[in-house]
Design a protein around this motif. Structure first.
Motif, short mmCIF file in Angstrom:
data_model
loop_
_atom_site.label_atom_id
_atom_site.label_comp_id
_atom_site.label_asym_id
_atom_site.label_seq_id
_atom_site.Cartn_x
_atom_site.Cartn_y
_atom_site.Cartn_z
N UNK A 12 0.81 -1.22 0.00
CA UNK A 12 0.00 0.00 0.00
C UNK A 12 0.85 1.27 0.00
N UNK A 13 2.16 1.11 0.12
CA UNK A 13 3.09 2.23 0.10
C UNK A 13 4.44 1.70 -0.37
N UNK A 14 5.37 2.56 -0.75
CA UNK A 14 6.71 2.08 -1.09
C UNK A 14 7.36 1.43 0.14
N UNK A 15 8.00 0.27 -0.06
CA UNK A 15 8.61 -0.45 1.05
C UNK A 15 9.99 -0.95 0.64
N UNK A 16 10.77 -1.29 1.66
CA UNK A 16 12.02 -2.00 1.43
C UNK A 16 11.86 -3.42 1.97
#
Length: 445
Positions: free
Chosen positions: A327-331
């Protein structure tokens, strides 16, 4: 992708990895850890990031806000089950879980177990020595009956029940086919398979709407799951809508019938292939049951039965493929994934890692002598994990334990000579068929 993850080899132009995933899905998935902790595959033009490390699996399962339910599998299940507990996004999950929890309260489990024992008795009373038995068909029939009986205590007539089962089969088969195909526009062609899928979906909705109307008209509490769905209210006093009731009914039906049948079928197959374990199981059920049908009070004494089922879940987890969407940019595993990335995990991958389960292809119920809670995080996830862990885990475990103990107390099942056992993954790791012969046992007491 490099380091802790990279793209899996063998992708074809246009198709990507659709052929190996469609032809030999479990073998293909089990091969991926050799290429990293996070492995990229493609189905047509769509990339999937496959979790091969238990820590990554745990990280994704416990953070359901970031890794929300979504992707090809859940999109397809939603075509049948709508926005039910197993498929709803994070924003709807907490309300639904709180509303539905009373249906699985521990005080209700003995009542469900009584229904289970009754239907197991009816099935076993119809078996005859020397009969050729398609075990998968029998287990499908049993679990479908149990799912229906616990959902709808007001019995359906035989013709409606038979069509309900056929519609569910057509819908599940259609969903698996649509998941593998990388081109969604194919789902709209008037092919026989697409027509069967659409007809099944319409008929299933019709049956639930009719039953809900009947329950509301009579106002009778049948003590079943549908009665609970009609009675529950949230903190604001709101009842479930008609659409929500429909979606929960099919969520429970899918969970109740699509997972326990393959679990029991695989367990009986593995016992037949491992006569030493089977002899020990016979000794346990003879001592505990003495030839009778298992009941709720017998569960604590059926320890080897429990371990046989746990090892079967490890080797052949019914839910074999799941997707989440960021749902969002992640690492993740040292890689940046943009919002909207599809993350895929399969319990089969981690369950078959030799560094986690020595000699992983060997059927060994004694692996489970220690409490499963001591396992590292993300290692054993047949029922998922985190806040989205299956609400029916205890229900399904009771059902499978009662059935397996009761079957093995009365009967020995052996594979027919020359019979081939083939896997047919749908939403669960189904066998195509499992023909076995029946031999009546004399209880050793």
């Amino acid at each position: 992708m490099t380091g802790r993850g990279r793209t899996a080899p063998g992708a074809l132009p246009v198709l990507g990895h659709a052929l190996p995933l469609g032809r030999r899905p479990l073998d293909f998935l089990a091969s991926l850890p050799a290429h990293g902790d996070l492995v990229r595959i493609k189905l047509g033009p769509v990339p999937f990031h496959v979790l091969c490390d238990p820590d990554l699996v745990h990280q994704v399962l416990v953070d359901d806000r970031t890794y929300d339910k979504g992707g090809a599998i859940f999109d397809l299940v939603r075509t049948l089950a709508g926005n039910g507990l197993a498929t709803c996004p994070h924003r709807d999950h907490r309300r639904q879980r709180r509303l539905l929890q009373p249906a699985f309260h521990r005080d209700r489990l003995p009542l469900y177990a009584e229904v289970m024992s009754s239907e197991i008795t009816a099935m076993l009373d119809g078996w005859r020595p020397g009969r050729r038995l398609d075990v998968l068909a029998e287990m499908n029939g049993l679990t479908a009956t149990l799912a229906t009986r616990t959902l709808f205590a007001a019995h359906l007539d035989d013709a409606t029940f038979a069509e309900l089962r056929q519609c569910m089969h057509d819908a599940l088969t259609g969903m698996m086919r649509r998941m593998i195909l990388p081109w969604r526009w194919l789902n709209h062609l008037p092919t026989p398979g697409n027509r069967r899928f659409e007809r099944a979906r319409r008929r299933l909705r019709h049956y639930v709407a009719r039953l809900t109307t009947d329950y509301r008209r009579t106002g009778v509490d049948h003590g079943d799951l549908l009665s609970i769905l009609l009675a529950v209210r949230d903190d604001d006093g709101r009842a479930l809508t008609e659409a929500e009731i429909h979606d929960q009914v099919f969520t429970f039906y899918l969970g109740g019938s699509e997972t326990t049948a393959p679990l029991l079928s695989w367990a009986l197959y593995l016992l037949a292939r491992n006569p030493g374990v089977r002899e020990r199981l016979h000794a346990e059920v003879d001592a505990v049951l003495g030839g009778r049908i298992a009941g709720h009070d017998d569960l604590p004494a059926l320890d080897l039965t429990r371990r046989v089922l746990l090892e079967t879940l490890r080797l052949y987890p019914p839910g074999w493929l799941f997707t989440r969407v960021t749902t969002r940019p992640v690492e993740l595993a040292g890689h940046r994934l943009p919002a909207g990335s599809v993350v895929l995990y399969s319990p089969h991958i981690v369950h078959h890692r030799a560094d986690l389960f020595p000699d992983p292809e060997r059927f060994d119920p004694d692996r489970w002598r220690d409490d499963t809670d001591r396992l590292p995080r993300g290692v054993f996830t047949p029922f998922g994990g985190g806040a989205r862990k299956c609400i029916g885990e205890v229900f399904a475990t009771i059902e499978a334990t009662l059935a397996l103990a009761s079957i093995t107390a009365r009967w020995q099942l052996d594979p027919l000579p020359g019979a081939r056992t083939r896997l047919a993954p749908r939403l669960s790791s189904h066998l195509r068929s499992l023909p076995m012969s029946l031999r009546e046992r004399r209880t050793a007491v």
